[in-house]
Scaffold this motif. Structure first.
Motif, PDB file in Angstrom:
ATOM      1  N   ALA A 243      -4.947  -0.307 -11.175  1.00 48.66           N
ATOM      2  CA  ALA A 243      -4.501   1.004 -11.241  1.00 48.66           C
ATOM      3  C   ALA A 243      -3.981   1.531  -9.866  1.00 48.66           C
ATOM      4  N   MET A 244      -2.750   2.444 -10.195  1.00 50.16           N
ATOM      5  CA  MET A 244      -2.284   3.087  -9.073  1.00 50.16           C
ATOM      6  C   MET A 244      -1.691   4.139  -8.897  1.00 50.16           C
ATOM      7  N   SER A 245      -2.035   5.578  -8.641  1.00 53.59           N
ATOM      8  CA  SER A 245      -1.937   6.765  -8.476  1.00 53.59           C
ATOM      9  C   SER A 245      -0.706   6.886  -9.440  1.00 53.59           C
ATOM     10  N   ALA A 246      -0.265   7.704 -10.216  1.00 56.98           N
ATOM     11  CA  ALA A 246       1.087   8.428 -11.374  1.00 56.98           C
ATOM     12  C   ALA A 246       1.853   8.123 -10.257  1.00 56.98           C
ATOM     13  N   GLY A 247       1.709   8.883  -9.387  1.00 53.09           N
ATOM     14  CA  GLY A 247       3.322   9.028  -8.018  1.00 53.09           C
ATOM     15  C   GLY A 247       3.687   7.761  -7.424  1.00 53.09           C
ATOM     16  N   GLU A 248       2.598   7.423  -7.543  1.00 53.57           N
ATOM     17  CA  GLU A 248       2.814   5.820  -6.915  1.00 53.57           C
ATOM     18  C   GLU A 248       3.775   4.713  -8.583  1.00 53.57           C
ATOM     19  N   ALA A 249       3.369   4.945  -9.016  1.00 55.16           N
ATOM     20  CA  ALA A 249       3.701   4.026 -10.259  1.00 55.16           C
ATOM     21  C   ALA A 249       4.847   4.051 -11.016  1.00 55.16           C
ATOM     22  N   PHE A 250       5.177   6.067 -11.566  1.00 59.28           N
ATOM     23  CA  PHE A 250       6.154   6.759 -11.757  1.00 59.28           C
ATOM     24  C   PHE A 250       7.457   7.565 -11.450  1.00 59.28           C
ATOM     25  N   SER A 251       6.802   7.393 -10.410  1.00 59.38           N
ATOM     26  CA  SER A 251       8.039   8.573  -9.727  1.00 59.38           C
ATOM     27  C   SER A 251       8.803   7.659  -8.490  1.00 59.38           C
ATOM     28  N   LEU A 252       9.782   8.194  -8.177  1.00 61.71           N
ATOM     29  CA  LEU A 252       9.848   7.488  -6.598  1.00 61.71           C
ATOM     30  C   LEU A 252       9.938   9.153  -5.622  1.00 61.71           C
ATOM     31  N   ASP A 253       9.730   7.834  -4.572  1.00 57.52           N
ATOM     32  CA  ASP A 253       9.435   9.103  -3.258  1.00 57.52           C
ATOM     33  C   ASP A 253       9.569   7.834  -2.190  1.00 57.52           C
ATOM     34  N   LEU A 254       9.080   8.336  -0.733  1.00 56.64           N
ATOM     35  CA  LEU A 254      10.318   7.806   0.122  1.00 56.64           C
ATOM     36  C   LEU A 254       8.996   6.573   0.830  1.00 56.64           C
ATOM     37  N   ASN A 255       8.104   6.467  -0.274  1.00 56.75           N
ATOM     38  CA  ASN A 255       6.353   5.072  -0.371  1.00 56.75           C
ATOM     39  C   ASN A 255       7.499   4.162  -1.255  1.00 56.75           C
ATOM     40  N   SER A 256       7.894   4.543  -1.984  1.00 56.88           N
ATOM     41  CA  SER A 256       8.551   3.222  -3.270  1.00 56.88           C
ATOM     42  C   SER A 256       8.340   2.203  -2.894  1.00 56.88           C
ATOM     43  N   PRO A 257       9.343   1.783  -1.137  1.00 56.92           N
ATOM     44  CA  PRO A 257       9.718   0.457  -0.853  1.00 56.92           C
ATOM     45  C   PRO A 257       7.869  -0.238  -0.943  1.00 56.92           C
ATOM     46  N   LYS A 258       6.852   0.082  -0.169  1.00 56.17           N
ATOM     47  CA  LYS A 258       5.506  -0.050  -0.279  1.00 56.17           C
ATOM     48  C   LYS A 258       4.955  -0.363  -1.412  1.00 56.17           C
ATOM     49  N   THR A 259       5.520   0.805  -2.848  1.00 56.51           N
ATOM     50  CA  THR A 259       4.968   0.253  -3.953  1.00 56.51           C
ATOM     51  C   THR A 259       5.255  -1.307  -4.478  1.00 56.51           C
ATOM     52  N   VAL A 260       6.832  -1.689  -4.282  1.00 53.22           N
ATOM     53  CA  VAL A 260       8.043  -2.704  -4.755  1.00 53.22           C
ATOM     54  C   VAL A 260       6.992  -3.830  -3.703  1.00 53.22           C
ATOM     55  N   ASP A 261       7.060  -3.262  -2.383  1.00 49.81           N
ATOM     56  CA  ASP A 261       6.008  -4.594  -1.691  1.00 49.81           C
ATOM     57  C   ASP A 261       4.564  -5.315  -2.927  1.00 49.81           C
ATOM     58  N   LYS A 262       4.128  -4.272  -3.233  1.00 48.85           N
ATOM     59  CA  LYS A 262       2.247  -4.354  -4.020  1.00 48.85           C
ATOM     60  C   LYS A 262       2.844  -5.713  -5.088  1.00 48.85           C
ATOM     61  N   LEU A 263       4.066  -4.762  -5.891  1.00 52.43           N
ATOM     62  CA  LEU A 263       4.225  -5.050  -7.135  1.00 52.43           C
ATOM     63  C   LEU A 263       4.262  -6.722  -7.324  1.00 52.43           C
ATOM     64  N   HIS A 264       5.551  -6.754  -5.680  1.00 46.55           N
ATOM     65  CA  HIS A 264       5.518  -8.246  -5.085  1.00 46.55           C
ATOM     66  C   HIS A 264       4.773  -8.917  -5.347  1.00 46.55           C
ATOM     67  N   ALA A 265       3.865  -8.447  -4.374  1.00 46.06           N
ATOM     68  CA  ALA A 265       2.641  -9.747  -4.391  1.00 46.06           C
ATOM     69  C   ALA A 265       1.985  -9.929  -5.546  1.00 46.06           C
ATOM     70  N   LEU A 266       1.804  -8.652  -6.291  1.00 44.67           N
ATOM     71  CA  LEU A 266       1.212  -9.802  -7.751  1.00 44.67           C
ATOM     72  C   LEU A 266       1.315  -9.992  -8.445  1.00 44.67           C
ATOM     73  N   ALA A 267       2.593 -10.897  -8.326  1.00 44.33           N
ATOM     74  CA  ALA A 267       2.972 -11.923  -8.852  1.00 44.33           C
ATOM     75  C   ALA A 267       2.723 -13.633  -8.057  1.00 44.33           C
ATOM     76  N   ARG A 268       1.556 -13.832  -6.747  1.00 40.30           N
ATOM     77  CA  ARG A 268       1.431 -14.549  -6.754  1.00 40.30           C
ATOM     78  C   ARG A 268       0.607 -15.448  -6.678  1.00 40.30           C
TER      79      ARG A 268
END
Length: 268
Positions: A243-268
């Motif tokens: 689960a992620m906040s709607a802001g994190e998963a469905f909109s772009l903001d200054l924290n989006s690079p961290k979201t991308v890292d989190k999603l990339h880590a889920l592929a491991r």
């Protein structure tokens, strides 16, 4: 030297950021993405109004103008702003026109859900905050951090509520691509509901659901995973339903690079 799309955008933003602008004295920010940029630029003292989800402590002095999804002109006009800044997130979109008819300068500085639009929006906010050099640097840093990670081939599904899933032309699709994954729902355009039977054909390795929707799917990620269509997926078997906040998963903001890292880590 290979010239990438991000390199071209960075060069363009650098040129845009060179022009100095005098800070607007009274700024109303209509959405949290704009508010966060003002905070990052240390220009909170200029903000006289902000939406109810913009809760940074340094914006506590700004008047609450209501939820960005359902704004009205009256509380904004009452603040006598020099300029009003918002993004594509703001509803109704007609609020910009309503304010202009009241002789108030109102700008949608991030009109599209794309990396380029967001980065340009940072620069635009910087102009009105009197922080053009800082905004240019922030935009460049953000774009560099949003460069695509190594491809993993993992299949992702982003769902708002267990039924609505994010296809192409969505922020979720962008985040999946940057994380090196594949959007298993890319055959869908925008956000659309799908049947439970369709879930079985998506075969996700990772499932992301909006945090606030958990009560509608049993109250927890564990309960959501017990749905037959989710339980049958590799995502459930490998404990990659999150689960992620709607802001994190469905909109772009200054924290989006961290979201991308989190999603990339889920592929491991």
């Amino acid at each position: 030297m290979r010239i990438t799309r991000h390199s071209l955008i960075l060069g363009s933003l650098l040129g845009m950021s060179l022009g100095m602008a005098q800070a607007a004295e009274r700024i109303v920010v209509l959405s949290s993405d704009i508010a966060d940029i003002m905070v990052a630029l240390k220009a909170e003292n200029l903000v006289v109004g902000r939406d109810s989800l913009s809760k940074a402590p340094t914006l506590a002095q700004a008047k609450n103008i209501g939820m960005f999804r359902n704004l009205t002109a009256e509380p904004i006009v009452a603040l006598k702003p020099t300029v009003v800044l918002g993004s594509y997130m703001v509803n109704p979109a007609s609020i910009y026109g309503q304010l202009k008819r009241q002789q108030i300068k109102a700008l949608n500085v991030i009109p599209q859900q794309s990396e380029q639009s967001f980065a340009k929006g940072i620069v635009e906010v910087g102009k009105y905050a009197g922080k053009s050099p800082q905004a240019g640097a922030l935009a460049q840093t953000w774009l560099r951090q949003m460069q695509a990670r190594a491809k993993t081939g993992k299949r992702y599904v982003f769902t708002y509520d267990g039924q609505m899933v994010a296809g192409k032309n969505t922020v979720a699709d962008t985040l999946i691509r940057l994380a090196g994954g594949v959007n298993a729902a890319a055959h869908i355009d925008g956000m659309k509901p799908i049947a439970r039977e369709t879930w079985l054909t998506l075969k996700p390795d990772v499932v992301v659901i909006a945090q606030h929707s958990l009560p509608a799917v049993g109250g927890s990620v564990a309960a959501f995973k017990q749905r037959p269509e989710i339980a049958a997926s590799a995502a459930a078997r490998s404990n990659k339903v999150v689960a992620m906040s709607a802001g994190e998963a469905f909109s772009l903001d200054l924290n989006s690079p961290k979201t991308v890292d989190k999603l990339h880590a889920l592929a491991r």
